[in-house]
Scaffold this motif. Structure first.
Motif, PDB file in Angstrom:
ATOM      1  N   ASN A  94       0.808  -1.216   0.000  1.00 47.86           N
ATOM      2  CA  ASN A  94       0.000   0.000   0.000  1.00 47.86           C
ATOM      3  C   ASN A  94       0.844   1.270   0.000  1.00 47.86           C
ATOM      4  O   ASN A  94       0.297   2.368  -0.158  1.00 47.86           O
ATOM      5  CB  ASN A  94      -0.927   0.001   1.224  1.00 47.86           C
ATOM      6  CG  ASN A  94      -1.905  -1.157   1.188  1.00 47.86           C
ATOM      7  OD1 ASN A  94      -2.368  -1.546   0.131  1.00 47.86           O
ATOM      8  ND2 ASN A  94      -2.202  -1.711   2.346  1.00 47.86           N
ATOM      9  N   LEU A  95       2.151   1.154   0.242  1.00 49.20           N
ATOM     10  CA  LEU A  95       3.019   2.324   0.255  1.00 49.20           C
ATOM     11  C   LEU A  95       3.468   2.644  -1.173  1.00 49.20           C
ATOM     12  O   LEU A  95       4.148   1.845  -1.805  1.00 49.20           O
ATOM     13  CB  LEU A  95       4.230   2.088   1.141  1.00 49.20           C
ATOM     14  CG  LEU A  95       3.974   2.091   2.653  1.00 49.20           C
ATOM     15  CD1 LEU A  95       5.259   1.799   3.396  1.00 49.20           C
ATOM     16  CD2 LEU A  95       3.406   3.421   3.105  1.00 49.20           C
ATOM     17  N   TYR A  96       3.081   3.816  -1.656  1.00 53.56           N
ATOM     18  CA  TYR A  96       3.491   4.228  -2.999  1.00 53.56           C
ATOM     19  C   TYR A  96       4.807   4.990  -2.896  1.00 53.56           C
ATOM     20  O   TYR A  96       4.955   5.891  -2.060  1.00 53.56           O
ATOM     21  CB  TYR A  96       2.418   5.107  -3.632  1.00 53.56           C
ATOM     22  CG  TYR A  96       2.753   5.518  -5.049  1.00 53.56           C
ATOM     23  CD1 TYR A  96       2.544   4.640  -6.107  1.00 53.56           C
ATOM     24  CD2 TYR A  96       3.293   6.765  -5.323  1.00 53.56           C
ATOM     25  CE1 TYR A  96       2.863   4.996  -7.399  1.00 53.56           C
ATOM     26  CE2 TYR A  96       3.602   7.132  -6.613  1.00 53.56           C
ATOM     27  CZ  TYR A  96       3.391   6.250  -7.648  1.00 53.56           C
ATOM     28  OH  TYR A  96       3.709   6.613  -8.937  1.00 53.56           O
ATOM     29  N   ARG A  97       5.757   4.638  -3.756  1.00 52.96           N
ATOM     30  CA  ARG A  97       7.065   5.295  -3.750  1.00 52.96           C
ATOM     31  C   ARG A  97       7.217   6.120  -5.026  1.00 52.96           C
ATOM     32  O   ARG A  97       6.938   5.640  -6.125  1.00 52.96           O
ATOM     33  CB  ARG A  97       8.188   4.267  -3.620  1.00 52.96           C
ATOM     34  CG  ARG A  97       8.107   3.498  -2.306  1.00 52.96           C
ATOM     35  CD  ARG A  97       9.333   2.674  -2.021  1.00 52.96           C
ATOM     36  NE  ARG A  97       9.236   2.035  -0.698  1.00 52.96           N
ATOM     37  CZ  ARG A  97       9.586   2.621   0.443  1.00 52.96           C
ATOM     38  NH1 ARG A  97      10.105   3.843   0.407  1.00 52.96           N
ATOM     39  NH2 ARG A  97       9.456   1.999   1.601  1.00 52.96           N
ATOM     40  N   PRO A 190      -2.477   1.547 -12.967  1.00 53.86           N
ATOM     41  CA  PRO A 190      -1.655   0.458 -12.423  1.00 53.86           C
ATOM     42  C   PRO A 190      -2.419  -0.396 -11.420  1.00 53.86           C
ATOM     43  O   PRO A 190      -2.223  -0.306 -10.203  1.00 53.86           O
ATOM     44  CB  PRO A 190      -0.497   1.204 -11.766  1.00 53.86           C
ATOM     45  CG  PRO A 190      -1.074   2.523 -11.383  1.00 53.86           C
ATOM     46  CD  PRO A 190      -2.112   2.858 -12.400  1.00 53.86           C
ATOM     47  N   ARG A 191      -3.282  -1.246 -11.932  1.00 56.09           N
ATOM     48  CA  ARG A 191      -4.057  -2.146 -11.091  1.00 56.09           C
ATOM     49  C   ARG A 191      -3.969  -3.566 -11.639  1.00 56.09           C
ATOM     50  O   ARG A 191      -3.732  -3.766 -12.837  1.00 56.09           O
ATOM     51  CB  ARG A 191      -5.518  -1.704 -11.025  1.00 56.09           C
ATOM     52  CG  ARG A 191      -5.735  -0.340 -10.383  1.00 56.09           C
ATOM     53  CD  ARG A 191      -5.659  -0.439  -8.880  1.00 56.09           C
ATOM     54  NE  ARG A 191      -5.915   0.837  -8.221  1.00 56.09           N
ATOM     55  CZ  ARG A 191      -5.959   0.986  -6.911  1.00 56.09           C
ATOM     56  NH1 ARG A 191      -5.758  -0.042  -6.123  1.00 56.09           N
ATOM     57  NH2 ARG A 191      -6.182   2.172  -6.379  1.00 56.09           N
ATOM     58  N   THR A 192      -4.187  -4.557 -10.763  1.00 55.00           N
ATOM     59  CA  THR A 192      -4.132  -5.948 -11.198  1.00 55.00           C
ATOM     60  C   THR A 192      -5.247  -6.265 -12.193  1.00 55.00           C
ATOM     61  O   THR A 192      -5.054  -7.055 -13.119  1.00 55.00           O
ATOM     62  CB  THR A 192      -4.247  -6.879  -9.983  1.00 55.00           C
ATOM     63  OG1 THR A 192      -5.410  -6.524  -9.210  1.00 55.00           O
ATOM     64  CG2 THR A 192      -3.018  -6.772  -9.099  1.00 55.00           C
ATOM     65  N   SER A 193      -6.407  -5.648 -12.026  1.00 57.65           N
ATOM     66  CA  SER A 193      -7.506  -5.890 -12.962  1.00 57.65           C
ATOM     67  C   SER A 193      -7.159  -5.391 -14.354  1.00 57.65           C
ATOM     68  O   SER A 193      -7.442  -6.057 -15.360  1.00 57.65           O
ATOM     69  CB  SER A 193      -8.776  -5.213 -12.462  1.00 57.65           C
ATOM     70  OG  SER A 193      -8.571  -3.816 -12.297  1.00 57.65           O
ATOM     71  N   ALA A 194      -6.522  -4.226 -14.435  1.00 56.93           N
ATOM     72  CA  ALA A 194      -6.120  -3.690 -15.734  1.00 56.93           C
ATOM     73  C   ALA A 194      -5.052  -4.563 -16.376  1.00 56.93           C
ATOM     74  O   ALA A 194      -5.046  -4.760 -17.602  1.00 56.93           O
ATOM     75  CB  ALA A 194      -5.620  -2.257 -15.572  1.00 56.93           C
ATOM     76  N   ALA A 195      -4.134  -5.103 -15.580  1.00 60.27           N
ATOM     77  CA  ALA A 195      -3.094  -5.974 -16.126  1.00 60.27           C
ATOM     78  C   ALA A 195      -3.693  -7.257 -16.687  1.00 60.27           C
ATOM     79  O   ALA A 195      -3.281  -7.732 -17.750  1.00 60.27           O
ATOM     80  CB  ALA A 195      -2.065  -6.294 -15.046  1.00 60.27           C
ATOM     81  N   LEU A 196      -4.689  -7.829 -16.016  1.00 55.12           N
ATOM     82  CA  LEU A 196      -5.341  -9.040 -16.506  1.00 55.12           C
ATOM     83  C   LEU A 196      -6.042  -8.793 -17.834  1.00 55.12           C
ATOM     84  O   LEU A 196      -5.938  -9.580 -18.783  1.00 55.12           O
ATOM     85  CB  LEU A 196      -6.344  -9.545 -15.476  1.00 55.12           C
ATOM     86  CG  LEU A 196      -5.821 -10.477 -14.379  1.00 55.12           C
ATOM     87  CD1 LEU A 196      -6.926 -10.773 -13.375  1.00 55.12           C
ATOM     88  CD2 LEU A 196      -5.271 -11.754 -14.954  1.00 55.12           C
ATOM     89  N   GLN A 245       3.269  -1.239  -9.108  1.00 56.07           N
ATOM     90  CA  GLN A 245       4.339  -0.277  -9.304  1.00 56.07           C
ATOM     91  C   GLN A 245       5.310  -0.799 -10.351  1.00 56.07           C
ATOM     92  O   GLN A 245       5.226  -1.954 -10.782  1.00 56.07           O
ATOM     93  CB  GLN A 245       5.068  -0.004  -7.986  1.00 56.07           C
ATOM     94  CG  GLN A 245       4.220   0.690  -6.943  1.00 56.07           C
ATOM     95  CD  GLN A 245       5.015   1.103  -5.720  1.00 56.07           C
ATOM     96  OE1 GLN A 245       6.238   1.227  -5.775  1.00 56.07           O
ATOM     97  NE2 GLN A 245       4.338   1.320  -4.609  1.00 56.07           N
ATOM     98  N   ASP A 246       6.241   0.066 -10.741  1.00 58.50           N
ATOM     99  CA  ASP A 246       7.255  -0.312 -11.737  1.00 58.50           C
ATOM    100  C   ASP A 246       8.007  -1.563 -11.309  1.00 58.50           C
ATOM    101  O   ASP A 246       8.473  -1.668 -10.166  1.00 58.50           O
ATOM    102  CB  ASP A 246       8.253   0.837 -11.913  1.00 58.50           C
ATOM    103  CG  ASP A 246       7.891   1.712 -13.105  1.00 58.50           C
ATOM    104  OD1 ASP A 246       7.270   1.206 -14.048  1.00 58.50           O
ATOM    105  OD2 ASP A 246       8.219   2.900 -13.070  1.00 58.50           O
TER     106      ASP A 246
END
Length: 406
Positions: A94-97, A190-196, A245-246
């Protein structure tokens, strides 16, 4: 004599005796004093006389001080920087860098002239008015806020600074495993649903109960998170949608063939898997190899209904389903009684997978099985399996010759 003396003391007046005793005491006192002085003098005479010692020189005093410092044990001293214990970094998805391409907004309370917006350049820095360059690469929002506050503190005493992310950079992630199109993908969302969805969805062999997301942190450690996408669909609850994230790697594991608790039909008709599958249909009735495009989750009966083979021209009692097994690297054939399915026996109405081949006709099944066992070696991948049936299509005249169609 003693009796006389005793009698004398008894018969003498008390006052006179007291005077006599007092006189004796006063007479003995100087005598005792003289005797004690004599004993002390003799003791001093018997002891050796102290010799005079010379005063130490300044150099000797310095050397003595040095020797005392050498003999004194060293005591540990606290570090000059800080005595507070160091807090290990929090490892959480949950920590965005922050990184190159992100845009932040900075607000300084009660000093509107110091507010600004800045984009992080390729070196991980921002350039702010009056503050110059500040490196924010790899920092969380709270860490960046504290670093900017320290920079503003050179201008304003004890400032109150707020930092917010107003523009997020696209991320590059890897999607692999049981996915339609494995590879590298750039995600604006950048979400898992979008990647699928971008990778074409999971295959029919995917186990979406344990989707793995791996992230390599700055210290080299790997952070891993597992997502269950099946249970929420069964319970009617929101699906977990992890923020990526990247450099993140998303792995879709393979479903075990012995797992009977997995709802393949539900997942096949969901939006999480590949939306369509391709099934090839080989039959004497059509004199060739046809291609069917069916929704994912379709069954054998769905394909049979789409082709509509005539019962007079096709032997529905023995229909072959040929599927490539990636573990054994070969084609596996299963015989199905299609007429029994049409009569209501749903036990053999199995779910289809992408690149399945359906063969209708006893003689045709025999010919293809003979070709698979005799003229081919084990396939390296599904592409070789498909090329084999493409060659069958090119040689359809010999395959469908007048040799007793069934």
């Amino acid at each position: 004599m003693r009796l006389v003396e005793l009698h004398f003391f008894k018969s003498a007046p008390r006052g006179w005796i007291t005077s006599l005793l007092m006189a004796g005491v006063y007479t003995l006192t100087p005598t005792l004093s003289i005797w004690l002085n004599t004993q002390r003098a003799s003791a001093q005479a018997s002891a050796p006389l102290p010799t005079a010692q010379a005063r130490p020189t300044p150099l000797e005093l310095i050397e003595q001080a040095r020797q005392k410092l050498r003999d004194t044990p060293a005591t540990p001293t606290a570090p000059a920087t800080s005595t507070a214990p160091t807090v290990p970094p929090i490892k959480s998805f949950n920590l965005y860098r922050l990184g190159a391409g992100d845009t932040i907004a900075v607000q300084v309370q009660r000093f509107a002239d110091l507010n600004f917006q800045a984009a992080i350049d390729q070196e991980g820095n921002i350039t702010a008015p009056l503050l110059g360059k500040i490196s924010l690469q790899g920092l969380t929002i709270s860490e960046a806020q504290e670093k900017i506050r320290q920079a503003v503190n050179r201008i304003v005493i004890d400032p109150v600074v707020f930092v917010s992310l107003i523009g997020q950079r696209p991320v590059l992630v890897t999607v692999t495993g049981e996915i339609a199109k494995p590879g590298l993908y750039t995600l604006q969302l950048p979400r898992t649903s979008a990647a699928l969805l971008l990778a074409g969805g999971a295959t029919g062999r995917a186990d979406l109960r344990e989707v793995q997301v791996k992230r390599v942190l700055a210290d080299g450690s790997v952070l891993e998170e597992k997502l269950d996408l099946v249970t929420p669909l069964q319970d009617g609850t929101p699906l977990p949608d992890l923020k990526l994230q990247d450099g993140d790697v998303m792995v879709i594991p393979k479903l075990s063939e012995q797992d009977q608790n997995y709802d393949r039909l539900l997942m096949g008709r969901s939006t999480l898997v590949k939306p369509q599958i391709t099934v090839r249909f080989l039959s004497y009735a059509s004199n060739g190899l046809g291609t069917l495009t069916l929704p994912n989750g379709s069954t054998f009966l769905d394909a049979l209904t789409s082709v509509r083979p005539g019962p007079d021209n096709a032997n529905l009692r023995r229909v072959a389903l040929i599927r490539f097994d990636p573990i054994q690297k070969k084609a596996v054939t299963r015989n199905i009684d299609a007429r029994s399915i049409l009569q209501g026996n749903m036990g053999e109405n199995i779910a289809l997978e992408d690149n399945d081949v359906i063969v209708v006709g006893r003689n045709l099944i025999g010919r293809i099985t003979y070709a698979l066992n005799t003229f081919t070696q084990p396939f390296r991948d599904v592409l070789g399996f498909l090329l084999f049936f493409r060659e069958l299509q090119n040689g359809a005249e010999n395959l469908f010759g007048p040799t007793g169609r069934e």
